[in-house]
Design a protein around this motif. Sequence first.
Motif, PDB file in Angstrom:
ATOM      1  N   ILE A 155       0.806  -1.163   0.035  1.00  0.00           N
ATOM      2  CA  ILE A 155       0.118  -0.025  -0.064  1.00  0.00           C
ATOM      3  C   ILE A 155       0.872   1.067   0.183  1.00  0.00           C
ATOM      4  O   ILE A 155       1.789   1.431   0.896  1.00  0.00           O
ATOM      5  CB  ILE A 155      -0.869   0.041   1.171  1.00  0.00           C
ATOM      6  CG1 ILE A 155      -1.845  -1.360   1.239  1.00  0.00           C
ATOM      7  CG2 ILE A 155      -1.888   1.247   1.424  1.00  0.00           C
ATOM      8  CD1 ILE A 155      -2.715  -1.476   0.225  1.00  0.00           C
ATOM      9  N   GLY A 156       0.885   2.089  -1.012  1.00  0.00           N
ATOM     10  CA  GLY A 156       1.729   3.236  -1.373  1.00  0.00           C
ATOM     11  C   GLY A 156       1.644   4.224  -0.426  1.00  0.00           C
ATOM     12  O   GLY A 156       0.656   4.242   0.640  1.00  0.00           O
ATOM     13  N   ALA A 157       2.912   5.062  -0.359  1.00  0.00           N
ATOM     14  CA  ALA A 157       2.717   6.305   0.573  1.00  0.00           C
ATOM     15  C   ALA A 157       1.677   7.247   0.409  1.00  0.00           C
ATOM     16  O   ALA A 157       1.074   7.851   1.206  1.00  0.00           O
ATOM     17  CB  ALA A 157       4.070   7.069   0.341  1.00  0.00           C
ATOM     18  N   ARG A 158       1.001   7.388  -0.722  1.00  0.00           N
ATOM     19  CA  ARG A 158      -0.139   7.986  -0.870  1.00  0.00           C
ATOM     20  C   ARG A 158      -1.551   7.640  -0.721  1.00  0.00           C
ATOM     21  O   ARG A 158      -2.318   8.261  -0.533  1.00  0.00           O
ATOM     22  CB  ARG A 158      -0.213   8.597  -2.640  1.00  0.00           C
ATOM     23  CG  ARG A 158       1.248   9.503  -3.033  1.00  0.00           C
ATOM     24  CD  ARG A 158       1.231   9.575  -4.528  1.00  0.00           C
ATOM     25  NE  ARG A 158       2.397   9.984  -4.885  1.00  0.00           N
ATOM     26  CZ  ARG A 158       3.497   9.256  -4.936  1.00  0.00           C
ATOM     27  NH1 ARG A 158       3.626   8.233  -4.657  1.00  0.00           N
ATOM     28  NH2 ARG A 158       4.750   9.962  -5.443  1.00  0.00           N
ATOM     29  N   SER A 159      -1.444   6.270  -0.434  1.00  0.00           N
ATOM     30  CA  SER A 159      -2.841   5.627  -0.234  1.00  0.00           C
ATOM     31  C   SER A 159      -2.803   5.080   1.180  1.00  0.00           C
ATOM     32  O   SER A 159      -3.847   4.651   1.705  1.00  0.00           O
ATOM     33  CB  SER A 159      -2.593   4.336  -1.143  1.00  0.00           C
ATOM     34  OG  SER A 159      -2.700   4.389  -2.271  1.00  0.00           O
ATOM     35  N   SER A 160      -1.769   4.921   2.185  1.00  0.00           N
ATOM     36  CA  SER A 160      -1.846   4.354   3.250  1.00  0.00           C
ATOM     37  C   SER A 160      -2.563   5.084   4.340  1.00  0.00           C
ATOM     38  O   SER A 160      -3.088   4.379   5.167  1.00  0.00           O
ATOM     39  CB  SER A 160      -0.247   4.246   3.741  1.00  0.00           C
ATOM     40  OG  SER A 160       0.159   5.455   4.205  1.00  0.00           O
ATOM     41  N   GLU A 161      -2.977   6.354   4.139  1.00  0.00           N
ATOM     42  CA  GLU A 161      -3.750   7.096   5.138  1.00  0.00           C
ATOM     43  C   GLU A 161      -5.183   6.984   4.643  1.00  0.00           C
ATOM     44  O   GLU A 161      -6.162   7.251   5.426  1.00  0.00           O
ATOM     45  CB  GLU A 161      -3.448   8.642   5.248  1.00  0.00           C
ATOM     46  CG  GLU A 161      -2.265   8.764   6.111  1.00  0.00           C
ATOM     47  CD  GLU A 161      -1.958  10.425   6.177  1.00  0.00           C
ATOM     48  OE1 GLU A 161      -2.533  10.820   7.359  1.00  0.00           O
ATOM     49  OE2 GLU A 161      -1.161  10.753   5.599  1.00  0.00           O
ATOM     50  N   ASP A 162      -5.543   6.653   3.420  1.00  0.00           N
ATOM     51  CA  ASP A 162      -6.916   6.294   2.932  1.00  0.00           C
ATOM     52  C   ASP A 162      -7.672   5.010   3.517  1.00  0.00           C
ATOM     53  O   ASP A 162      -7.099   3.978   3.371  1.00  0.00           O
ATOM     54  CB  ASP A 162      -6.731   6.004   1.363  1.00  0.00           C
ATOM     55  CG  ASP A 162      -7.986   5.791   0.597  1.00  0.00           C
ATOM     56  OD1 ASP A 162      -9.127   6.688   0.981  1.00  0.00           O
ATOM     57  OD2 ASP A 162      -8.196   4.834   0.281  1.00  0.00           O
ATOM     58  N   GLN A 163      -8.711   5.241   4.160  1.00  0.00           N
ATOM     59  CA  GLN A 163      -9.695   4.291   4.889  1.00  0.00           C
ATOM     60  C   GLN A 163      -9.855   3.151   3.880  1.00  0.00           C
ATOM     61  O   GLN A 163      -9.816   1.876   4.508  1.00  0.00           O
ATOM     62  CB  GLN A 163     -10.901   5.047   5.363  1.00  0.00           C
ATOM     63  CG  GLN A 163     -11.712   3.913   6.312  1.00  0.00           C
ATOM     64  CD  GLN A 163     -10.787   3.991   7.638  1.00  0.00           C
ATOM     65  OE1 GLN A 163      -9.837   4.325   7.763  1.00  0.00           O
ATOM     66  NE2 GLN A 163     -11.496   2.957   8.626  1.00  0.00           N
ATOM     67  N   GLU A 164     -10.068   3.351   2.584  1.00  0.00           N
ATOM     68  CA  GLU A 164     -10.611   2.352   1.784  1.00  0.00           C
ATOM     69  C   GLU A 164      -9.307   1.424   1.563  1.00  0.00           C
ATOM     70  O   GLU A 164      -9.526   0.173   1.637  1.00  0.00           O
ATOM     71  CB  GLU A 164     -10.945   2.655   0.304  1.00  0.00           C
ATOM     72  CG  GLU A 164     -11.497   1.666  -0.451  1.00  0.00           C
ATOM     73  CD  GLU A 164     -11.772   2.183  -1.881  1.00  0.00           C
ATOM     74  OE1 GLU A 164     -11.793   1.481  -2.958  1.00  0.00           O
ATOM     75  OE2 GLU A 164     -12.234   3.369  -1.788  1.00  0.00           O
ATOM     76  N   HIS A 165      -8.406   1.867   1.701  1.00  0.00           N
ATOM     77  CA  HIS A 165      -6.980   0.974   1.376  1.00  0.00           C
ATOM     78  C   HIS A 165      -6.462   0.345   2.792  1.00  0.00           C
ATOM     79  O   HIS A 165      -6.023  -0.814   2.802  1.00  0.00           O
ATOM     80  CB  HIS A 165      -5.996   1.897   0.899  1.00  0.00           C
ATOM     81  CG  HIS A 165      -5.736   2.261  -0.601  1.00  0.00           C
ATOM     82  ND1 HIS A 165      -6.516   3.233  -0.989  1.00  0.00           N
ATOM     83  CD2 HIS A 165      -5.080   1.466  -1.441  1.00  0.00           C
ATOM     84  CE1 HIS A 165      -6.206   3.160  -2.390  1.00  0.00           C
ATOM     85  NE2 HIS A 165      -5.598   2.301  -2.684  1.00  0.00           N
ATOM     86  N   ARG A 166      -6.718   0.831   3.749  1.00  0.00           N
ATOM     87  CA  ARG A 166      -6.611   0.404   4.925  1.00  0.00           C
ATOM     88  C   ARG A 166      -7.759  -0.723   5.344  1.00  0.00           C
ATOM     89  O   ARG A 166      -7.297  -1.925   5.710  1.00  0.00           O
ATOM     90  CB  ARG A 166      -6.921   1.180   6.065  1.00  0.00           C
ATOM     91  CG  ARG A 166      -5.562   2.165   6.297  1.00  0.00           C
ATOM     92  CD  ARG A 166      -5.840   3.578   7.341  1.00  0.00           C
ATOM     93  NE  ARG A 166      -4.820   4.237   7.644  1.00  0.00           N
ATOM     94  CZ  ARG A 166      -4.534   5.135   8.648  1.00  0.00           C
ATOM     95  NH1 ARG A 166      -5.608   5.268   9.469  1.00  0.00           N
ATOM     96  NH2 ARG A 166      -3.720   5.952   8.393  1.00  0.00           N
ATOM     97  N   ILE A 167      -8.842  -0.598   4.876  1.00  0.00           N
ATOM     98  CA  ILE A 167      -9.959  -1.809   5.072  1.00  0.00           C
ATOM     99  C   ILE A 167      -9.360  -2.756   4.242  1.00  0.00           C
ATOM    100  O   ILE A 167      -9.749  -4.153   4.483  1.00  0.00           O
ATOM    101  CB  ILE A 167     -11.380  -1.118   4.667  1.00  0.00           C
ATOM    102  CG1 ILE A 167     -11.731  -0.294   5.860  1.00  0.00           C
ATOM    103  CG2 ILE A 167     -12.292  -2.312   4.638  1.00  0.00           C
ATOM    104  CD1 ILE A 167     -13.066   0.486   5.523  1.00  0.00           C
ATOM    105  N   PHE A 168      -9.139  -2.421   2.776  1.00  0.00           N
ATOM    106  CA  PHE A 168      -8.820  -3.420   1.889  1.00  0.00           C
ATOM    107  C   PHE A 168      -7.596  -4.289   2.401  1.00  0.00           C
ATOM    108  O   PHE A 168      -7.642  -5.494   2.294  1.00  0.00           O
ATOM    109  CB  PHE A 168      -8.058  -2.886   0.533  1.00  0.00           C
ATOM    110  CG  PHE A 168      -7.704  -3.587  -0.361  1.00  0.00           C
ATOM    111  CD1 PHE A 168      -8.681  -4.585  -1.274  1.00  0.00           C
ATOM    112  CD2 PHE A 168      -6.315  -3.765  -0.715  1.00  0.00           C
ATOM    113  CE1 PHE A 168      -8.294  -5.158  -2.324  1.00  0.00           C
ATOM    114  CE2 PHE A 168      -6.044  -4.566  -1.946  1.00  0.00           C
ATOM    115  CZ  PHE A 168      -6.880  -5.290  -2.737  1.00  0.00           C
ATOM    116  N   ALA A 169      -6.790  -3.655   3.049  1.00  0.00           N
ATOM    117  CA  ALA A 169      -5.405  -4.585   3.531  1.00  0.00           C
ATOM    118  C   ALA A 169      -5.983  -5.264   4.804  1.00  0.00           C
ATOM    119  O   ALA A 169      -5.494  -6.631   4.801  1.00  0.00           O
ATOM    120  CB  ALA A 169      -4.384  -3.552   4.157  1.00  0.00           C
TER     121      ALA A 169
END
Length: 358
Positions: A155-169
């Motif tokens: 999960i990239g530096a521009r995405s890691s704060e994004d809630q959707e990416h965190r839930i995806f992870a």
Amino acid sequence: MSYSILKKLPPVEEIIQKIPLSASAYLQIERDRKEIKAILEGRDNRLLMIVGPCSAWPQKAVLEYARRLVQLNEKVKHELKLIMRVYIQKPRTTKGWTGPVNQPDLFAAPDIAAGIKYTRDMMVKVIEMGLPIADEALFTHNAKGFLELLSWVAIGARSSEDQEHRIFASSLDCAVGLKNPTHGSLAVGVNSIVASQHDHVAVFDGYEVQTHGNPHAHMVLRGSNNAPNYSIDHLKEVKHHMDIHQIANPSIIVDVSHDNCLVDGKKNHQLQPAIALKVLESLKNHPDLKKLVKGFMVESFIKEGNQKVDSMNPAELDLGGLSVTDPCLSWEQTESFLLRLAQMRSLERNKVEMEAIL
């Protein structure tokens, strides 16, 4: 909404059927995922090495790189767990080419339908050679057809704060590395891991679901604000936040590229091996931190450097393994580095074993 429909994409199931993965390769992916998790858990003492081109393009050169990596893996596999970067999506700070999954022909219009076929075919061929692969989850909505192929996800530096990416992870079956954000806060970076290790209720494919949390979510340090963040002080800070949050399987991967290899504001890809060796040397007197650092990420291709294609004539394009995005180590530099690293680890392990006997 402000968009125009270009065309309907073929069903993913249809593409999977046309570009299948063998049963033995599925078993290999399962084994690779388990081995990676064992390293993050501290049950396997090998180093994770996530290596490969900044962007997986063009296919012929990527497959040639994979063939070389397969051969090298036979020499280093007892000390290093090699995972090949097959990054088909490219995050951009502002604008630019977003990777072969969106635009497989750099000099033609974007064609996602063609890009899905082009990149899945490439990934399947690399896996069938016997290599685990990694990709960055830039777009979570088009993961089907690719996610089942991956042994490690970024999960990239521009995405890691994004809630959707965190839930995806938090929903993934494989280990996922979350990069520290570009603004550099290591506390926020650890927050991303906390969120990814936690369960969430969300909407997936039209269903209300509960994710199970990902106990193998971990930190990837990539530098920030034009400065590195792999020093002992940085590692201590990450450990402090991980301890506070009682992170499961606390682990760090050091990305020796990006802001970690900047010199006077310019990326020096040649420094990547030296940075990794510097980190390992600094950890010798810090056994608690040594347990935390589980490996490195390296940008590497067949030829050293990169080429800028924005104003290039198609006839001038080098298709022989020269990066079209960030500059990379050459194959020769990569091979020398990984062999040296494996030798160092072997000598260290033998020394520990001898001391235990004596």
